[in-house]
Write an enzyme that holds these catalytic residues in place. Sequence first.
Site, PDB file in Angstrom:
ATOM      1  CB  SER A  58      38.149  36.198  36.829  1.00  0.00           C
ATOM      2  OG  SER A  58      37.429  37.360  37.229  1.00  0.00           O
ATOM      3  CE1 TYR A 102      40.018  35.799  41.997  1.00  0.00           C
ATOM      4  CE2 TYR A 102      39.323  37.435  40.394  1.00  0.00           C
ATOM      5  CZ  TYR A 102      39.144  36.211  41.008  1.00  0.00           C
ATOM      6  OH  TYR A 102      38.110  35.399  40.622  1.00  0.00           O
TER       7      TYR A 102
END
Length: 265
Positions: A154, A170
């Site tokens: 990401s 995350y």
Amino acid sequence: MSSEPNTLTDIFGLTGKVGFVTGGASGLGLEISKALALAGAHVVVADINLSGAQNASESILSLGAQSIAVQIDVTSEQSVQNAVSTAVAHFGSIDILFNNAGIADPVPSLLHEYDTSNWHKVISVILTGTYHTSKAILPHMLKQGYGKIINIASMWGLSGSSSVFPIPAYTAAKGAVVNLTRELGLQYAKENIQVNAICPGFYRTNLAGGAYGKKEFVDAITAFTPMGRIAEAHEIRGPAIYLASSASDFMTGQMVVVDGGCQAK
């Protein structure tokens, strides 16, 4: 040394290759699975949601590719081993692995307010899941002398997210996946196994639950993205094929950032 390609199919084609996609039933995983099929690969759709994986596999069959669905819980080493064994028994090999399975922080929170059980859940799926699946498939790639591992990281694995919203588990997990990509790229560089990662920005999927249906959220992330829009899920297909194909044969341990310009700021 690979032979000189004479056509675009020689560069980007995947005819006869076998791809294994975790979290392949929906979102970016489904689009990656379809991209592999369109490039000529056989596709193993691996997902904790077996019925979803079966539906995805049927859609891939309709594209003219071969496909099977397998149930997988990437947090369980035994579940991963079982899924990989089923795939190898069916297709004979696994040439391409997409470590795509992931979850978002259930509730965006500052760290001192973060629920510990949610922390362990996110880390287990994203980071430990990448470890389990890579560990299970690498021996098959080593035996055949070839392989591509593509980790879905990401843009939040390269920078903090709290300028938009606080998602500490995350960002920690994706940051670890980024550096694991570098580590594995080095470990297997001489084994003809390339390990790279895609670092997406904001793509329209269900990862964020119903957030993409909320105008305030959509307005905020659109404003944050220099290109001024959210990517559609199918836009992941190009980067996925690049890293899965011979086009990236001299590239390993690297991140392909597809975030509409966010990391350039």
